[in-house]
Design a protein around this motif. Structure first.
Motif, short mmCIF file in Angstrom:
data_model
loop_
_atom_site.label_atom_id
_atom_site.label_comp_id
_atom_site.label_asym_id
_atom_site.label_seq_id
_atom_site.Cartn_x
_atom_site.Cartn_y
_atom_site.Cartn_z
N GLU A 59 0.85 -1.18 0.00
CA GLU A 59 0.00 0.00 0.00
C GLU A 59 0.89 1.24 0.00
O GLU A 59 2.11 1.15 0.13
N GLU A 60 0.30 2.40 -0.13
CA GLU A 60 1.08 3.64 -0.22
C GLU A 60 1.97 3.81 1.00
O GLU A 60 1.49 3.83 2.13
N TYR A 61 3.27 3.95 0.77
CA TYR A 61 4.29 4.17 1.78
C TYR A 61 4.47 2.98 2.75
O TYR A 61 5.29 3.06 3.65
N GLN A 62 3.71 1.91 2.60
CA GLN A 62 3.71 0.87 3.62
C GLN A 62 4.43 -0.39 3.15
O GLN A 62 3.93 -1.51 3.27
N CYS A 63 5.64 -0.20 2.62
CA CYS A 63 6.42 -1.35 2.18
C CYS A 63 6.91 -2.17 3.38
O CYS A 63 7.12 -3.38 3.27
N GLY A 64 7.10 -1.51 4.54
CA GLY A 64 7.57 -2.21 5.74
C GLY A 64 6.60 -3.29 6.18
O GLY A 64 6.98 -4.47 6.30
N PRO A 65 5.32 -2.95 6.45
CA PRO A 65 4.36 -3.99 6.84
C PRO A 65 4.19 -5.07 5.78
O PRO A 65 4.03 -6.25 6.12
N ALA A 66 4.24 -4.70 4.50
CA ALA A 66 4.07 -5.68 3.43
C ALA A 66 5.23 -6.67 3.41
O ALA A 66 5.04 -7.89 3.38
N ALA A 67 6.47 -6.16 3.44
CA ALA A 67 7.65 -7.03 3.40
C ALA A 67 7.72 -7.91 4.65
O ALA A 67 7.98 -9.12 4.56
N LEU A 68 7.47 -7.31 5.80
CA LEU A 68 7.53 -8.08 7.04
C LEU A 68 6.42 -9.12 7.08
O LEU A 68 6.64 -10.26 7.55
N GLY A 69 5.24 -8.76 6.58
CA GLY A 69 4.13 -9.71 6.55
C GLY A 69 4.45 -10.93 5.71
O GLY A 69 4.11 -12.07 6.07
N MET A 70 5.14 -10.72 4.58
CA MET A 70 5.51 -11.86 3.73
C MET A 70 6.47 -12.79 4.45
O MET A 70 6.31 -14.02 4.41
N ALA A 71 7.49 -12.21 5.09
CA ALA A 71 8.48 -13.04 5.79
C ALA A 71 7.86 -13.77 6.97
O ALA A 71 8.15 -14.95 7.21
N MET A 72 7.01 -13.08 7.73
CA MET A 72 6.40 -13.70 8.90
C MET A 72 5.40 -14.78 8.50
O MET A 72 5.33 -15.84 9.13
N LYS A 73 4.62 -14.51 7.48
CA LYS A 73 3.64 -15.51 7.01
C LYS A 73 4.37 -16.77 6.55
O LYS A 73 3.94 -17.89 6.85
N PHE A 74 5.47 -16.60 5.83
CA PHE A 74 6.22 -17.76 5.35
C PHE A 74 6.80 -18.55 6.51
O PHE A 74 6.91 -19.78 6.44
N ALA A 75 7.16 -17.86 7.61
CA ALA A 75 7.72 -18.53 8.79
C ALA A 75 6.65 -19.22 9.62
O ALA A 75 6.98 -19.98 10.54
N GLY A 76 5.38 -18.94 9.33
CA GLY A 76 4.31 -19.61 10.05
C GLY A 76 3.45 -18.72 10.92
O GLY A 76 2.55 -19.21 11.61
N ALA A 77 3.68 -17.42 10.89
CA ALA A 77 2.90 -16.50 11.72
C ALA A 77 1.58 -16.17 11.04
O ALA A 77 1.58 -15.80 9.86
N PRO A 78 0.46 -16.26 11.75
CA PRO A 78 -0.85 -15.94 11.15
C PRO A 78 -1.09 -14.44 11.15
O PRO A 78 -1.89 -13.91 11.93
N VAL A 79 -0.39 -13.71 10.28
CA VAL A 79 -0.49 -12.25 10.27
C VAL A 79 -0.81 -11.77 8.86
O VAL A 79 -0.67 -12.50 7.88
N THR A 80 -1.25 -10.52 8.80
CA THR A 80 -1.46 -9.83 7.53
C THR A 80 -0.77 -8.47 7.62
O THR A 80 -0.55 -7.95 8.72
#
Length: 320
Positions: A59-80
């Motif tokens: 989303e606009e300016y929110q690359c941090g939550p997007a990138a972290l969400g991808m890494a955490m989801k892949f590790a098994g965390a139920p996050v968005t």
């Protein structure tokens, strides 16, 4: 017309400057890429792509939550990413700081481990199945900080694969990536489950990461992570002490005592182990055993003499 001519002249000078940097200063601008040509990391395949890494468009300016969400989801965390916005995104900066990026996974019971600033370590982690969150400066003239996820590479074509912005599969040359990665001092991190230690982790850096995990408040995850540390580094005194401390805090006194006794077989003169074992035995109601142990720690020259004295007085008071 004169103004246009001046602007055109400056544009040509700028292009010439960029060309000089790209051609003449390659070895100084991309030293790690150059080193990879003759020193490819041992044991790392030349082609890897973690296609299972999820993709969350930025989303606009929110690359941090997007990138972290991808890494955490892949590790098994139920996050968005939406759930992470309040944890890592700073509206005043229209971005996320590295401290917030490291802290967020720990609050969810996962370990965030900052990599050493080395291209080889990034490649090793991707090859081991850990997508890497990186900080880049993608601005043309002015800094424009951006988080992305490296999830693959192909040495034959000199290409990195990234989940970045709105692109699910961004292809980027090794050399260009380093130019964008270097301004942030090669900052990179991985997110792992507590018992999944990164392949490039060192004992000291992993234990430092576990201190952050403990602050996140998930005691069970912290115990799992210390257990994994002792499997990876069985001679680690700090890992044994850390595991025993967290077992003690969770009420598993007998298990904590067993960990300390095992460590004492390797470090029989450790005042810290003796003191902590005596404290644990006393808290478990075994004061006679505790007194015998604390007497072995009696060393006036020890920097922990004060703690030992306090533990002994507590045991003797309980016995009275």
């Amino acid at each position: 017309m004169q103004a246009q001519a001046t602007a055109l002249r400056w544009a040509r000078l700028l292009l010439l400057w960029v060309a000089v940097l790209a051609l003449g200063g390659c070895s100084t601008l991309i030293p790690q890429t150059v080193a990879l040509r003759t020193d490819w990391p041992a044991g790392v395949p030349q082609q890897v792509e973690l296609a299972q890494v999820p993709f969350f468009p930025q989303e606009e300016y929110q690359c941090g939550p997007a990138a972290l969400g991808m890494a955490m989801k892949f590790a098994g965390a139920p996050v968005t990413p939406e759930a992470l916005v309040d944890e890592v995104w700073l509206p005043s900066r229209k971005g996320s700081l590295q401290l917030e990026m490291l802290a967020a996974p720990r609050r969810h019971g996962f370990v965030s481990y900052r990599l050493a600033p080395a291209y080889a370590d990034l490649l090793r982690e991707v090859a081991a199945g850990h997508p890497v969150v990186v900080l880049q400066d993608v601005g043309m003239l002015l800094p424009q900080w951006h988080y992305a996820v490296v999830n693959g590479f192909d040495y034959g074509t000199g290409t990195l694969y990234l989940r970045s912005g709105l692109q699910m599969r961004q292809e980027m040359p090794f050399s260009y990536f380093e130019r964008t990665w270097l301004p942030g001092s090669y900052w990179a991190m991985v997110v792992t489950a507590p018992d999944d230690i990164p392949v490039t982790a060192t004992e000291s850096r992993w234990l430092e990461a576990l201190i952050g995990l403990a602050r996140g408040g998930d005691r069970e995850a912290t115990v799992r992570a210390y257990r994994a540390a002792l499997v990876r580094w069985p001679e680690s005194l700090p890992a044994a002490v850390g595991l025993a401390n967290h077992l003690h805090a969770s009420g598993s006194l007998q298990e904590a005592a067993a960990v300390l006794r095992t460590a004492l077989q390797k470090f029989p003169s450790s005042v810290v182990l003796l003191n902590n074992l005596a404290q644990t035995l006393s808290d478990d109601g075994r004061n006679s055993e505790a007194l015998a142990v604390i007497r072995r720690a009696d060393d006036p020259q020890s920097p922990f003499a004060g703690e030992v004295r306090a533990t002994r007085e507590l045991i003797e008071a309980r016995m009275r």
